[in-house]
Design a protein around this motif. Sequence first.
Motif, mmCIF file in Angstrom:
data_model
loop_
_atom_site.group_PDB
_atom_site.id
_atom_site.type_symbol
_atom_site.label_atom_id
_atom_site.label_comp_id
_atom_site.label_asym_id
_atom_site.label_seq_id
_atom_site.Cartn_x
_atom_site.Cartn_y
_atom_site.Cartn_z
ATOM 1 N N SER A 151 0.824 -1.209 0.000
ATOM 2 C CA SER A 151 0.000 0.000 0.000
ATOM 3 C C SER A 151 0.862 1.264 0.000
ATOM 4 C CB SER A 151 -0.916 -0.018 1.219
ATOM 5 O OG SER A 151 -1.643 1.179 1.309
ATOM 6 N N VAL A 152 1.887 1.289 0.838
ATOM 7 C CA VAL A 152 2.781 2.458 0.890
ATOM 8 C C VAL A 152 3.463 2.651 -0.464
ATOM 9 C CG1 VAL A 152 4.959 3.320 1.847
ATOM 10 C CG2 VAL A 152 3.172 2.422 3.373
ATOM 11 N N LEU A 153 3.987 1.580 -1.037
ATOM 12 C CA LEU A 153 4.718 1.719 -2.296
ATOM 13 C C LEU A 153 3.794 2.130 -3.440
ATOM 14 C CD1 LEU A 153 7.260 -1.226 -2.021
ATOM 15 C CD2 LEU A 153 7.549 1.179 -1.400
ATOM 16 N N ARG A 154 2.573 1.633 -3.438
ATOM 17 C CA ARG A 154 1.600 2.084 -4.460
ATOM 18 C C ARG A 154 1.296 3.572 -4.281
ATOM 19 N NH1 ARG A 154 -0.836 -2.790 -3.464
ATOM 20 N NH2 ARG A 154 -0.345 -4.236 -5.115
ATOM 21 N N ASP A 155 1.051 3.974 -3.034
ATOM 22 C CA ASP A 155 0.760 5.384 -2.758
ATOM 23 C C ASP A 155 1.929 6.285 -3.147
ATOM 24 O OD1 ASP A 155 -1.705 4.646 -1.767
ATOM 25 O OD2 ASP A 155 -1.168 4.942 0.353
ATOM 26 N N GLU A 156 3.138 5.749 -3.099
ATOM 27 C CA GLU A 156 4.335 6.517 -3.441
ATOM 28 C C GLU A 156 4.729 6.349 -4.921
ATOM 29 O OE1 GLU A 156 6.144 8.698 -1.835
ATOM 30 O OE2 GLU A 156 5.158 8.589 0.118
ATOM 31 N N ASN A 157 3.831 5.764 -5.710
ATOM 32 C CA ASN A 157 4.005 5.627 -7.163
ATOM 33 C C ASN A 157 5.185 4.763 -7.589
ATOM 34 O OD1 ASN A 157 1.739 7.280 -7.849
ATOM 35 N ND2 ASN A 157 2.982 9.038 -7.234
ATOM 36 N N PHE A 158 5.454 3.719 -6.812
ATOM 37 C CA PHE A 158 6.464 2.764 -7.246
ATOM 38 C C PHE A 158 5.911 1.927 -8.376
ATOM 39 C CE2 PHE A 158 8.787 3.994 -3.637
ATOM 40 C CZ PHE A 158 10.073 3.519 -3.801
ATOM 41 N N SER A 159 6.787 1.452 -9.216
ATOM 42 C CA SER A 159 6.402 0.618 -10.343
ATOM 43 C C SER A 159 5.738 -0.658 -9.849
ATOM 44 C CB SER A 159 7.652 0.268 -11.167
ATOM 45 O OG SER A 159 7.418 -0.849 -11.962
ATOM 46 N N GLU A 160 4.657 -1.050 -10.504
ATOM 47 C CA GLU A 160 3.961 -2.289 -10.150
ATOM 48 C C GLU A 160 4.865 -3.504 -10.348
ATOM 49 O OE1 GLU A 160 1.044 -2.957 -8.643
ATOM 50 O OE2 GLU A 160 0.733 -0.817 -8.382
ATOM 51 N N ASN A 161 5.933 -3.345 -11.117
ATOM 52 C CA ASN A 161 6.891 -4.436 -11.297
ATOM 53 C C ASN A 161 7.863 -4.556 -10.115
ATOM 54 O OD1 ASN A 161 5.829 -5.094 -13.811
ATOM 55 N ND2 ASN A 161 7.188 -3.659 -14.851
ATOM 56 N N GLU A 162 8.099 -3.453 -9.411
ATOM 57 C CA GLU A 162 9.053 -3.458 -8.304
ATOM 58 C C GLU A 162 8.419 -3.732 -6.948
ATOM 59 O OE1 GLU A 162 10.769 0.412 -8.965
ATOM 60 O OE2 GLU A 162 12.585 -0.530 -9.718
ATOM 61 N N ILE A 163 7.151 -3.425 -6.813
ATOM 62 C CA ILE A 163 6.476 -3.584 -5.521
ATOM 63 C C ILE A 163 6.572 -5.017 -5.003
ATOM 64 C CG2 ILE A 163 4.229 -3.500 -4.353
ATOM 65 C CD1 ILE A 163 3.637 -0.968 -6.063
ATOM 66 N N PRO A 164 6.271 -6.040 -5.823
ATOM 67 C CA PRO A 164 6.336 -7.407 -5.286
ATOM 68 C C PRO A 164 7.718 -7.805 -4.769
ATOM 69 C CG PRO A 164 5.137 -7.382 -7.354
ATOM 70 C CD PRO A 164 5.754 -6.020 -7.183
ATOM 71 N N ALA A 165 8.777 -7.288 -5.364
ATOM 72 C CA ALA A 165 10.129 -7.627 -4.912
ATOM 73 C C ALA A 165 10.367 -7.109 -3.498
ATOM 74 C CB ALA A 165 11.170 -7.058 -5.874
ATOM 75 N N VAL A 166 9.994 -5.869 -3.246
ATOM 76 C CA VAL A 166 10.191 -5.286 -1.919
ATOM 77 C C VAL A 166 9.287 -5.983 -0.902
ATOM 78 C CG1 VAL A 166 10.060 -3.165 -0.545
ATOM 79 C CG2 VAL A 166 10.886 -3.071 -2.905
ATOM 80 N N VAL A 167 8.042 -6.225 -1.283
ATOM 81 C CA VAL A 167 7.101 -6.905 -0.396
ATOM 82 C C VAL A 167 7.636 -8.278 -0.006
ATOM 83 C CG1 VAL A 167 4.801 -7.953 -0.251
ATOM 84 C CG2 VAL A 167 5.072 -5.639 -1.197
ATOM 85 N N LEU A 168 8.112 -9.040 -0.976
ATOM 86 C CA LEU A 168 8.621 -10.386 -0.700
ATOM 87 C C LEU A 168 9.867 -10.344 0.182
ATOM 88 C CD1 LEU A 168 8.446 -13.414 -1.076
ATOM 89 C CD2 LEU A 168 9.618 -13.151 -3.273
#
Length: 143
Positions: free
Chosen positions: A23-40
């Motif tokens: 949620s934070v990364l989406r709100d901060e406009n991170f790429s949808e391709n990068e979000i799963p890597a950080v989450v994992l």
Amino acid sequence: MNYHYQFSCDRRNLKSVRDFVASVLRDENFSENEIPAVVLAVDEICANLIVHSHQSDPNDVIEIWLKVTLETVICEIIDQDSMFYDFSAHKNPDIHQIVREGKNGGVGLMLVKCLVDKVEVERHGTQSIWRLTKESPRPVFNS
């Protein structure tokens, strides 16, 4: 921006940890391709701490701080009263050996190193801080 989340050491809380980071990364406009890597990566460190450091004791607490800039996200996972893991001495496992033996587990930290750009662990008294840094330059939007 800085974001904070705190949770008890129960594996059932890992979904809320993943949801918070995403949620934070989406709100901060991170790429949808990068979000799963950080989450994992965050999920893997938190799961390891819950199971190995706290033996899934729901009375223990872990904190997460996300520090987001235009170039990076720094995830600090703060663990009180934990055993210290010397990440600098970590050796990646032999994947072929794990496959041959049919073992489950043992590759999480190697995966984390692949998912983020930098992993650091600091010890301050009884507190461990796992710092995961992901470089992610994002465009600036003018309003």
